[in-house]
Structures are given as structure tokens and as C-alpha cells.
Write a protein that holds these residues in place. Structure first.
Motif, PDB file in Angstrom:
ATOM      1  N   ILE A   1       0.844  -1.172   0.000  1.00 38.28           N
ATOM      2  CA  ILE A   1       0.000   0.000   0.000  1.00 38.28           C
ATOM      3  C   ILE A   1       0.893   1.239   0.000  1.00 38.28           C
ATOM      4  CG2 ILE A   1      -0.292  -0.193   2.490  1.00 38.28           C
ATOM      5  CD1 ILE A   1      -3.017   1.133   2.175  1.00 38.28           C
ATOM      6  N   TYR A   2       0.718   2.072  -1.009  1.00 35.27           N
ATOM      7  CA  TYR A   2       1.432   3.339  -1.085  1.00 35.27           C
ATOM      8  C   TYR A   2       0.567   4.390  -0.415  1.00 35.27           C
ATOM      9  CZ  TYR A   2       4.712   1.368  -4.466  1.00 35.27           C
ATOM     10  OH  TYR A   2       5.681   0.617  -5.083  1.00 35.27           O
ATOM     11  N   THR A   3       1.141   5.101   0.547  1.00 34.18           N
ATOM     12  CA  THR A   3       0.400   6.101   1.310  1.00 34.18           C
ATOM     13  C   THR A   3       1.197   7.398   1.355  1.00 34.18           C
ATOM     14  OG1 THR A   3       1.410   5.414   3.401  1.00 34.18           O
ATOM     15  CG2 THR A   3      -0.650   4.314   2.761  1.00 34.18           C
ATOM     16  N   ARG A   4       0.618   8.390   2.026  1.00 35.36           N
ATOM     17  CA  ARG A   4       1.340   9.637   2.286  1.00 35.36           C
ATOM     18  C   ARG A   4       1.005  10.092   3.696  1.00 35.36           C
ATOM     19  NH1 ARG A   4      -2.763  13.067  -1.054  1.00 35.36           N
ATOM     20  NH2 ARG A   4      -3.968  13.907   0.665  1.00 35.36           N
ATOM     21  N   LYS A   5       1.912  10.890   4.254  1.00 40.74           N
ATOM     22  CA  LYS A   5       1.698  11.448   5.592  1.00 40.74           C
ATOM     23  C   LYS A   5       1.521  12.956   5.550  1.00 40.74           C
ATOM     24  CE  LYS A   5       4.156   7.917   8.201  1.00 40.74           C
ATOM     25  NZ  LYS A   5       5.319   7.645   9.064  1.00 40.74           N
ATOM     26  N   ASP A   6       2.084  13.601   4.531  1.00 44.20           N
ATOM     27  CA  ASP A   6       2.041  15.049   4.445  1.00 44.20           C
ATOM     28  C   ASP A   6       1.629  15.457   3.046  1.00 44.20           C
ATOM     29  OD1 ASP A   6       2.346  17.719   5.137  1.00 44.20           O
ATOM     30  OD2 ASP A   6       4.499  17.726   4.707  1.00 44.20           O
ATOM     31  N   PRO A   7       0.433  15.977   2.864  1.00 46.45           N
ATOM     32  CA  PRO A   7      -0.564  16.237   3.905  1.00 46.45           C
ATOM     33  C   PRO A   7      -1.240  14.939   4.371  1.00 46.45           C
ATOM     34  CG  PRO A   7      -1.477  16.832   1.772  1.00 46.45           C
ATOM     35  CD  PRO A   7      -0.036  16.425   1.545  1.00 46.45           C
ATOM     36  N   PHE A   8      -1.855  15.023   5.551  1.00 43.70           N
ATOM     37  CA  PHE A   8      -2.526  13.869   6.138  1.00 43.70           C
ATOM     38  C   PHE A   8      -3.545  13.279   5.165  1.00 43.70           C
ATOM     39  CE2 PHE A   8      -6.028  12.019   8.604  1.00 43.70           C
ATOM     40  CZ  PHE A   8      -5.330  11.045   9.283  1.00 43.70           C
ATOM     41  N   CYS A   9      -3.616  11.956   5.127  1.00 45.35           N
ATOM     42  CA  CYS A   9      -4.520  11.250   4.211  1.00 45.35           C
ATOM     43  C   CYS A   9      -5.429  10.322   5.011  1.00 45.35           C
ATOM     44  CB  CYS A   9      -3.695  10.459   3.199  1.00 45.35           C
ATOM     45  SG  CYS A   9      -4.667   9.384   2.133  1.00 45.35           S
ATOM     46  N   ILE A  10      -6.674  10.718   5.194  1.00 47.95           N
ATOM     47  CA  ILE A  10      -7.623   9.911   5.965  1.00 47.95           C
ATOM     48  C   ILE A  10      -7.891   8.569   5.288  1.00 47.95           C
ATOM     49  CG2 ILE A  10      -9.702  10.930   4.945  1.00 47.95           C
ATOM     50  CD1 ILE A  10      -9.278   9.774   8.597  1.00 47.95           C
ATOM     51  N   HIS A  11      -7.933   8.549   3.970  1.00 48.02           N
ATOM     52  CA  HIS A  11      -8.194   7.300   3.251  1.00 48.02           C
ATOM     53  C   HIS A  11      -7.036   6.310   3.410  1.00 48.02           C
ATOM     54  CE1 HIS A  11     -11.805   9.010   1.612  1.00 48.02           C
ATOM     55  NE2 HIS A  11     -11.113  10.040   1.149  1.00 48.02           N
ATOM     56  N   CYS A  12      -5.819   6.844   3.488  1.00 45.99           N
ATOM     57  CA  CYS A  12      -4.652   5.986   3.730  1.00 45.99           C
ATOM     58  C   CYS A  12      -4.764   5.339   5.105  1.00 45.99           C
ATOM     59  CB  CYS A  12      -3.369   6.796   3.642  1.00 45.99           C
ATOM     60  SG  CYS A  12      -3.052   7.521   2.022  1.00 45.99           S
ATOM     61  N   GLU A  13      -5.133   6.131   6.097  1.00 49.86           N
ATOM     62  CA  GLU A  13      -5.273   5.612   7.452  1.00 49.86           C
ATOM     63  C   GLU A  13      -6.396   4.585   7.533  1.00 49.86           C
ATOM     64  OE1 GLU A  13      -3.086   6.123   9.924  1.00 49.86           O
ATOM     65  OE2 GLU A  13      -1.993   7.219   8.368  1.00 49.86           O
ATOM     66  N   GLN A  14      -7.493   4.821   6.824  1.00 51.61           N
ATOM     67  CA  GLN A  14      -8.608   3.873   6.817  1.00 51.61           C
ATOM     68  C   GLN A  14      -8.187   2.548   6.192  1.00 51.61           C
ATOM     69  OE1 GLN A  14     -11.532   6.201   4.728  1.00 51.61           O
ATOM     70  NE2 GLN A  14     -12.425   6.991   6.623  1.00 51.61           N
ATOM     71  N   ALA A  15      -7.441   2.602   5.102  1.00 51.08           N
ATOM     72  CA  ALA A  15      -6.996   1.380   4.433  1.00 51.08           C
ATOM     73  C   ALA A  15      -6.054   0.580   5.341  1.00 51.08           C
ATOM     74  CB  ALA A  15      -6.307   1.715   3.109  1.00 51.08           C
ATOM     75  N   LYS A  16      -5.112   1.260   5.977  1.00 50.08           N
ATOM     76  CA  LYS A  16      -4.187   0.562   6.874  1.00 50.08           C
ATOM     77  C   LYS A  16      -4.927  -0.020   8.079  1.00 50.08           C
ATOM     78  CE  LYS A  16      -1.276   4.043   7.150  1.00 50.08           C
ATOM     79  NZ  LYS A  16      -0.075   4.847   7.491  1.00 50.08           N
ATOM     80  N   SER A  17      -5.875   0.734   8.623  1.00 49.97           N
ATOM     81  CA  SER A  17      -6.666   0.244   9.760  1.00 49.97           C
ATOM     82  C   SER A  17      -7.472  -0.989   9.385  1.00 49.97           C
ATOM     83  CB  SER A  17      -7.598   1.338  10.267  1.00 49.97           C
ATOM     84  OG  SER A  17      -6.869   2.382  10.845  1.00 49.97           O
ATOM     85  N   MET A  18      -8.016  -0.994   8.173  1.00 47.50           N
ATOM     86  CA  MET A  18      -8.799  -2.136   7.705  1.00 47.50           C
ATOM     87  C   MET A  18      -7.930  -3.391   7.626  1.00 47.50           C
ATOM     88  SD  MET A  18     -10.982  -2.436   4.145  1.00 47.50           S
ATOM     89  CE  MET A  18     -10.980  -0.663   4.093  1.00 47.50           C
ATOM     90  N   LEU A  19      -6.743  -3.261   7.058  1.00 47.07           N
ATOM     91  CA  LEU A  19      -5.836  -4.402   6.957  1.00 47.07           C
ATOM     92  C   LEU A  19      -5.425  -4.886   8.342  1.00 47.07           C
ATOM     93  CD1 LEU A  19      -3.693  -3.174   3.939  1.00 47.07           C
ATOM     94  CD2 LEU A  19      -5.287  -5.105   3.953  1.00 47.07           C
ATOM     95  N   GLN A  20      -5.161  -3.955   9.244  1.00 52.58           N
ATOM     96  CA  GLN A  20      -4.790  -4.325  10.614  1.00 52.58           C
ATOM     97  C   GLN A  20      -5.956  -5.022  11.310  1.00 52.58           C
ATOM     98  OE1 GLN A  20      -3.513  -0.545  12.160  1.00 52.58           O
ATOM     99  NE2 GLN A  20      -1.601  -0.592  11.008  1.00 52.58           N
ATOM    100  N   TYR A  21      -7.157  -4.526  11.117  1.00 51.06           N
ATOM    101  CA  TYR A  21      -8.350  -5.111  11.732  1.00 51.06           C
ATOM    102  C   TYR A  21      -8.505  -6.581  11.336  1.00 51.06           C
ATOM    103  CZ  TYR A  21     -13.247  -6.058  12.772  1.00 51.06           C
ATOM    104  OH  TYR A  21     -14.409  -6.620  13.243  1.00 51.06           O
ATOM    105  N   TYR A  22      -8.272  -6.876  10.060  1.00 52.29           N
ATOM    106  CA  TYR A  22      -8.406  -8.247   9.570  1.00 52.29           C
ATOM    107  C   TYR A  22      -7.142  -9.076   9.774  1.00 52.29           C
ATOM    108  CZ  TYR A  22     -12.915  -7.134   7.547  1.00 52.29           C
ATOM    109  OH  TYR A  22     -14.230  -6.779   7.383  1.00 52.29           O
ATOM    110  N   GLY A  23      -6.125  -8.491  10.398  1.00 52.86           N
ATOM    111  CA  GLY A  23      -4.895  -9.226  10.683  1.00 52.86           C
ATOM    112  C   GLY A  23      -4.077  -9.537   9.453  1.00 52.86           C
ATOM    113  N   ILE A  24      -4.140  -8.668   8.471  1.00 51.02           N
ATOM    114  CA  ILE A  24      -3.444  -8.894   7.205  1.00 51.02           C
ATOM    115  C   ILE A  24      -2.146  -8.095   7.200  1.00 51.02           C
ATOM    116  CG2 ILE A  24      -3.578  -8.585   4.704  1.00 51.02           C
ATOM    117  CD1 ILE A  24      -6.685  -8.864   5.092  1.00 51.02           C
TER     118      ILE A  24
END
Length: 94
Positions: free
Chosen positions: A12-35
């Protein structure tokens, strides 16, 4: 068509600056499912220029890949995350 993809091959390619809510949602989803996934931060791990050279057709983040296959962003991931569940043992149906 069935694609064999190791759960370690989620990128997953993401960015931190500027903040990306969709990036955080995608990472949270993968973490939630233990992927497990590899997070490549544009601007830190790869320059924006290098990213655009490598993927000129991708204009938004997050950019989610199942192996070498680009699947889209957070919305597409939410529609396909079930394919990575333990029940399918890492087999993706494309």
C-alpha cells in the motif's frame, strides 16, 4: 481466474504530508483483519517523482496492490479485503 498471492505481498502506497484519511482507513482495515502489508510512504520511502514514473496512471492514494496487481484505493480494498481472509488461504479471485 485465481491468483495465488501471499498475504505478505500486499503493498500500500500512502502519504503522511498532507494527512490522508483514506490511507489511514486502508491501513486500519488491513490491521483489523490481521493482514500483513508493506506500507510505502510517498515522500519518505519513495519520492513523489519516482512514484509517478513507476505508476503514471495512479493519481490518488492510497494505492493498494495485491502482489503486482493494482486494485485501487481504500474503497476498492474494502470491497475486496474478504479475498485475503483465512478462509481463502491467500487465494485471490480476479
Amino acid at each position: 481466474m485465481i491468483l495465488a498471492v501471499s498475504m505478505n505481498n500486499i503493498i500500500i502506497y500512502t502519504r503522511k504530508d498532507p494527512f490522508c484519511i483514506h490511507c489511514e482507513q486502508a491501513k486500519s482495515m488491513l490491521q483489523y483483519y490481521g493482514i500483513d502489508y508493506k506500507d510505502i510512504v510517498i515522500g519518505e520511502d519513495i519520492s513523489r517523482f519516482q512514484f509517478k514514473l513507476k505508476y503514471p496512471f495512479i493519481n490518488t492514494v492510497p494505492a493498494v496492490f495485491f502482489g503486482e496487481k493494482y486494485i485501487g484505493g481504500a474503497q476498492e480494498l474494502s470491497e475486496r479485503v474478504w479475498e485475503l481472509s483465512e478462509n481463502t488461504k491467500g487465494m485471490l479471485y480476479g
